[in-house]
Every structure is written in C-alpha cells, then in structure tokens.
Design a protein around this motif. Structure first.
Motif, PDB file in Angstrom:
ATOM      1  N   LYS A   1      -4.121  -8.731 -12.980  1.00 27.50           N
ATOM      2  CA  LYS A   1      -3.758  -7.542 -12.330  1.00 27.50           C
ATOM      3  C   LYS A   1      -4.542  -6.328 -12.580  1.00 27.50           C
ATOM      4  O   LYS A   1      -4.942  -5.391 -11.554  1.00 27.50           O
ATOM      5  N   ALA A   2      -5.032  -6.391 -13.952  1.00 28.11           N
ATOM      6  CA  ALA A   2      -5.928  -5.145 -14.062  1.00 28.11           C
ATOM      7  C   ALA A   2      -7.330  -5.123 -13.158  1.00 28.11           C
ATOM      8  O   ALA A   2      -7.701  -4.291 -12.704  1.00 28.11           O
ATOM      9  N   GLN A   3      -7.699  -6.209 -13.134  1.00 26.08           N
ATOM     10  CA  GLN A   3      -8.964  -6.581 -12.297  1.00 26.08           C
ATOM     11  C   GLN A   3      -8.715  -6.067 -10.782  1.00 26.08           C
ATOM     12  O   GLN A   3      -9.558  -5.507 -10.245  1.00 26.08           O
ATOM     13  N   LEU A   4      -7.449  -6.678 -10.364  1.00 24.81           N
ATOM     14  CA  LEU A   4      -7.103  -6.260  -8.966  1.00 24.81           C
ATOM     15  C   LEU A   4      -7.131  -4.720  -8.730  1.00 24.81           C
ATOM     16  O   LEU A   4      -7.394  -4.322  -7.819  1.00 24.81           O
ATOM     17  N   LEU A   5      -6.312  -4.011  -9.728  1.00 23.75           N
ATOM     18  CA  LEU A   5      -6.307  -2.605  -9.745  1.00 23.75           C
ATOM     19  C   LEU A   5      -7.584  -1.801  -9.770  1.00 23.75           C
ATOM     20  O   LEU A   5      -7.837  -1.106  -8.896  1.00 23.75           O
ATOM     21  N   ASP A   6      -8.714  -2.431 -10.528  1.00 18.03           N
ATOM     22  CA  ASP A   6      -9.905  -1.801 -10.377  1.00 18.03           C
ATOM     23  C   ASP A   6     -10.751  -2.191  -8.985  1.00 18.03           C
ATOM     24  O   ASP A   6     -11.361  -1.338  -8.692  1.00 18.03           O
ATOM     25  N   GLU A   7     -10.392  -3.303  -8.496  1.00 24.44           N
ATOM     26  CA  GLU A   7     -10.923  -3.479  -7.280  1.00 24.44           C
ATOM     27  C   GLU A   7     -10.444  -2.529  -6.185  1.00 24.44           C
ATOM     28  O   GLU A   7     -11.264  -2.240  -5.316  1.00 24.44           O
ATOM     29  N   ILE A   8      -9.226  -2.112  -6.089  1.00 25.16           N
ATOM     30  CA  ILE A   8      -8.688  -1.499  -5.254  1.00 25.16           C
ATOM     31  C   ILE A   8      -9.170  -0.149  -5.304  1.00 25.16           C
ATOM     32  O   ILE A   8      -9.373   0.391  -4.595  1.00 25.16           O
ATOM     33  N   GLU A   9      -9.157   0.484  -6.651  1.00 26.94           N
ATOM     34  CA  GLU A   9      -9.935   1.585  -6.941  1.00 26.94           C
ATOM     35  C   GLU A   9     -11.295   1.723  -6.465  1.00 26.94           C
ATOM     36  O   GLU A   9     -11.624   2.999  -5.698  1.00 26.94           O
ATOM     37  N   LYS A  10     -12.131   0.812  -6.551  1.00 25.06           N
ATOM     38  CA  LYS A  10     -13.455   0.797  -6.269  1.00 25.06           C
ATOM     39  C   LYS A  10     -13.701   1.067  -4.659  1.00 25.06           C
ATOM     40  O   LYS A  10     -14.633   1.622  -4.308  1.00 25.06           O
ATOM     41  N   ILE A  11     -12.615   0.194  -4.001  1.00 25.35           N
ATOM     42  CA  ILE A  11     -12.587   0.171  -2.311  1.00 25.35           C
ATOM     43  C   ILE A  11     -12.266   1.426  -1.902  1.00 25.35           C
ATOM     44  O   ILE A  11     -12.764   2.136  -1.143  1.00 25.35           O
ATOM     45  N   GLN A  12     -11.301   2.269  -2.624  1.00 23.44           N
ATOM     46  CA  GLN A  12     -10.901   3.597  -2.149  1.00 23.44           C
ATOM     47  C   GLN A  12     -12.054   4.485  -2.416  1.00 23.44           C
ATOM     48  O   GLN A  12     -12.217   5.338  -1.714  1.00 23.44           O
ATOM     49  N   LYS A  13     -12.788   4.174  -3.612  1.00 24.22           N
ATOM     50  CA  LYS A  13     -13.868   5.297  -3.834  1.00 24.22           C
ATOM     51  C   LYS A  13     -15.054   5.074  -2.805  1.00 24.22           C
ATOM     52  O   LYS A  13     -15.543   6.268  -2.329  1.00 24.22           O
ATOM     53  N   ASN A  14     -15.012   3.861  -2.421  1.00 26.23           N
ATOM     54  CA  ASN A  14     -16.177   3.823  -1.527  1.00 26.23           C
ATOM     55  C   ASN A  14     -15.703   4.248   0.206  1.00 26.23           C
ATOM     56  O   ASN A  14     -16.690   4.359   0.722  1.00 26.23           O
ATOM     57  N   LYS A  15     -14.628   4.371   0.480  1.00 26.56           N
ATOM     58  CA  LYS A  15     -14.269   5.005   1.528  1.00 26.56           C
ATOM     59  C   LYS A  15     -14.540   6.260   1.901  1.00 26.56           C
ATOM     60  O   LYS A  15     -14.705   7.179   1.790  1.00 26.56           O
TER      61      LYS A  15
END
Length: 112
Positions: free
Chosen positions: A98-112
């Motif tokens: 779950k923590a890994q998925l949340l990290d991935e979501i944050e990375k995607i949002q930062k890249n937008k």
C-alpha cells in the motif's frame, strides 16, 4: 477463473480488457521502437550522431516501460481484489505494498 476475467473493473472495462491492453501496448511499442530505430539508423554516420540519437531512443523506451508498469500494477491490484474473499474486506495487499502504491501515485502527480 474465467469469471474473474469477465468481471467489470471500472466503467465498461473488464479485467480481460485490461490484460489485453497491456499486451497490445507492449506489441505496439515493440513495432514502434523497431520502426524508429530503422528510420534513425541511416542518420547515424559517426559516434557524434549516435550520442545524440541513442538517448532519445532510450527516453522513449523508458516512458513506455513506466506506462506498462502502471498498467501491470493496476492489473495486479484488480486481480487481488477479484480473488479476495470477503473475510478481511481489503484488497489483499500488505501495508508495504500500500505504501509503495501511494508513493507511485505521489510521483505521478508530481510529474504532471
């Protein structure tokens, strides 16, 4: 098992559609990369040309891999949710996942 593939996961998209999209993306990208390399090959006449063109191809490949990784992670989640029993009510993933998925979501949002 085939019942899991026919379950709608969001909108009108079934789990089998998601898996097919992952497969088709990979095949399409393979053809695109081959075509791109074929088009660029005649333009490389010396090492200087190669040092300019190869990083572009590398970047293109990395973007495709990241997109496929996101789809594969989503498919994994959906598969776990579909096969999960109603006992725990969760998605069948660990706190670490779950923590890994949340990290991935944050990375995607930062890249937008």
């Amino acid at each position: 098992m085939s019942q899991q593939f026919d379950k709608v996961v969001f909108g009108k998209k079934k789990f089998s559609d998601l898996l097919e999209e992952i497969y088709n993306n990979q095949k399409r990208r393979e053809a695109q990369v081959s075509a791109l390399i074929s088009e660029l090959k005649p333009m490389v006449s010396d090492i200087g040309d190669a040092t300019l063109i190869v990083p572009l191809i590398k970047e293109y490949l990395e973007i495709g891999v990241k997109n496929d990784d996101a789809l594969i992670k989503m498919a994994t989640l959906v598969q776990r949710a579909l096969s999960n029993t109603a006992e725990d009510g969760g998605l069948g993933i660990s706190d670490e996942e779950k923590a890994q998925l949340l990290d991935e979501i944050e990375k995607i949002q930062k890249n937008k």
